[in-house]
Scaffold this active site. Structure first.
Site, PDB file in Angstrom:
ATOM      1  N   ASP A  82       3.657   4.516  15.485  1.00 40.59           N
ATOM      2  CA  ASP A  82       3.622   3.230  16.304  1.00 40.59           C
ATOM      3  C   ASP A  82       5.247   2.963  16.442  1.00 40.59           C
ATOM      4  O   ASP A  82       6.065   3.250  17.509  1.00 40.59           O
ATOM      5  CB  ASP A  82       2.972   2.068  16.132  1.00 40.59           C
ATOM      6  CG  ASP A  82       3.237   1.741  14.594  1.00 40.59           C
ATOM      7  OD1 ASP A  82       3.915   2.232  13.767  1.00 40.59           O
ATOM      8  OD2 ASP A  82       2.513   0.770  14.131  1.00 40.59           O
ATOM      9  N   ASP A 109       0.940  -1.154   0.137  1.00 37.43           N
ATOM     10  CA  ASP A 109       0.027  -0.021   0.142  1.00 37.43           C
ATOM     11  C   ASP A 109       0.976   1.169   0.042  1.00 37.43           C
ATOM     12  O   ASP A 109       1.999   1.273   0.433  1.00 37.43           O
ATOM     13  CB  ASP A 109      -0.853  -0.158   1.329  1.00 37.43           C
ATOM     14  CG  ASP A 109      -1.749  -1.263   1.375  1.00 37.43           C
ATOM     15  OD1 ASP A 109      -2.488  -1.508   0.401  1.00 37.43           O
ATOM     16  OD2 ASP A 109      -1.498  -1.792   2.267  1.00 37.43           O
ATOM     17  N   ASP A 115       0.374   4.898   1.621  1.00 35.83           N
ATOM     18  CA  ASP A 115      -0.308   5.705   2.534  1.00 35.83           C
ATOM     19  C   ASP A 115       0.338   7.207   2.464  1.00 35.83           C
ATOM     20  O   ASP A 115       1.506   7.633   2.279  1.00 35.83           O
ATOM     21  CB  ASP A 115      -0.208   5.297   3.895  1.00 35.83           C
ATOM     22  CG  ASP A 115      -1.045   3.975   4.017  1.00 35.83           C
ATOM     23  OD1 ASP A 115      -1.673   3.736   3.133  1.00 35.83           O
ATOM     24  OD2 ASP A 115      -0.753   3.119   4.941  1.00 35.83           O
TER      25      ASP A 115
END
Length: 449
Positions: A151, A67, A69
């Site tokens: 994170d 992906d 992002d």
């Protein structure tokens, strides 16, 4: 990627390491056309636009991203105003999805650091924290704050479409070079904010082959109980990412190592903690290894088969106990399957369409033992026969089902009509069994004499 000290301390907010285009390997040619269109359009509208997260990480490691992002200072509503093919999703984290056919580019607004005191605010507060768990977070801020809210350090690297530079606020480049997984901030607090980060730590460690930094690793042994606070439907999605990744067996072993698996599948863990006839139970490991092989060979896999594997041991145990109490085999299986599913559903919510298929795989197992007359002919036309047969083969390979039974069904599928007739004739099979037993009896007599 430039050389750097892999043990250097994280950079302080506001003092990013900026790597200009000539000094890193990331190129626009590696980024999807759709992601580039979103990046350039946001920039044209005078918004900041950065590729961020796994896309940047994977490109720097030489992997193909799954992906792309994007992070921006535009609010979700402003993103929607820019793109007509955009939908806003999420309440916990408000996001913009820009659609290009089946492809989706996720656009997130820079998150602010906020304050945990908002927990006592109104029900529609932009940031809500309950017992350390973030239940809503839509406070927006700067790129510096956004980096601190991510994170792991390796997921907080930004590629700026304005000048094609890499921006690192938290020492992610050092950790990427060192093959090290490290949480940003205090690990215990970050895990409490979102316990799913424990599963992500396991996933990234297995996927990338990285070591988990000691301070990030230590709470994994202690905080598994926090997973009970995560919605069961979200855990289903997260576990699919873990077990349908191509390294499910390694994930399974790490989850058990940290004691996390038992909080997700307590009934299965209780079975695996025991041995049968002094041998460890190996079915789950073999089943996950088989799934990894199928994924490597680009063969289809289904969540129903995965969960049939993960929950089989408690089903099998209850099946046996119910038969010992006098229930007929097929009825005992139905009862056992129902009980295990009811107990598991509040922990990891299996969608109905997969749950029904999973239970069919189980309930066909006793029927596969019936090989006389017309039963095999009817069973082989069952829409779930192939999945049930594959499951039987795994059971036989693990030493839990009769290998001869699995071999019989393998032969039956390819046999001619005449051969099938002989195979389903009970008298013929009794004669074959009798002929196989005679040498063993003679051998025993000779040994006794």
């Amino acid at each position: 990627m430039p050389d750097s000290d892999p043990h250097s301390a994280p950079l302080r907010p506001g003092q990013p390491r900026v790597i200009p285009r000539p000094e890193h390997i990331l190129s626009r040619a590696q980024i999807s056309e759709q992601a580039l269109r979103v990046l350039y359009r946001l920039r044209q509208e005078q918004f900041q636009a950065h590729l961020v997260g796994g896309g940047v990480r994977d490109l720097l490691l030489g992997h193909e991203p799954k992906d792309f992002d994007i992070a921006t200072d535009a609010t979700p509503e402003q993103v929607r105003d820019v793109f007509r093919n955009c939908r806003l999703i999420g309440r916990r984290f408000r996001l913009a999805h820009v659609y290009f056919g089946r492809d989706i580019i996720e656009v997130a607004t820079f998150r602010g650091t906020g304050s945990d005191t908002d927990v006592e605010g109104s029900a529609d507060a932009d940031r809500q924290v309950r017992n350390g768990l973030i239940v809503r977070d839509n406070i927006y801020g700067t790129i510096e704050e956004d980096a601190l809210r991510r994170d792991f350090t390796i997921n907080a690297l930004y590629y700026d479409i304005a000048d094609f530079a890499l921006i690192d606020y938290v020492g992610g480049l050092d950790d990427l070079q060192a093959g090290r997984l490290r949480l940003i901030g205090d690990p215990v607090k970050r895990y409490r904010e979102d316990p799913v980060r424990m599963l992500r730590a396991v996933r990234f460690a297995c996927k990338l082959g990285f070591s988990i930094e000691p301070l990030t690793e230590r709470p994994l042994f202690e905080l598994g109980h926090l997973l009970r606070d995560i919605p069961a439907a979200r855990l289903f999605d997260e576990l699919l990412k873990l077990f349908h990744s191509g390294y499910g067996l390694e994930v399974f072993e790490k989850l058990r190592h940290y004691g996390l698996f038992g909080h997700l599948f307590p009934a299965t863990e209780a079975c695996l903690a025991c041995e049968e006839q002094d041998f460890p139970i190996t079915f789950v490991s073999r089943g996950l290894a088989n799934t990894d092989t199928r994924l490597a060979e680009d063969k289809p896999v289904t969540p129903a088969f995965l969960y049939a594997i993960l929950l089989w041991e408690p089903v099998r145990r209850q099946w046996g106990e119910l038969q010992a109490r006098g229930l007929e085999s097929h009825e005992a299986m139905q009862v056992a399957a129902s009980r295990v599913c009811v107990e598991q559903q509040p922990l990891v919510a299996i969608p109905k369409r997969f749950g029904l298929l999973m239970r069919e795989i189980w309930t066909l197992q006793p029927l596969l033992e019936r090989r006389d007359g017309k039963r095999p002919y009817r069973l082989i036309t069952h829409p779930r026969f192939r999945a049930a047969y594959d499951f039987l083969v795994l059971r036989a390979q693990a030493g839990e089902a009769d290998p001869e039974l699995a071999t019989w069904w393998t032969r039956f599928q390819d046999a001619s009509s005449q051969e099938r007739a002989r195979m389903t004739d009970p008298s013929a099979r009794r004669k074959r069994r009798s002929r196989r037993r005679k040498p063993a009896i003679a051998s025993s007599s000779e040994t006794a004499s």
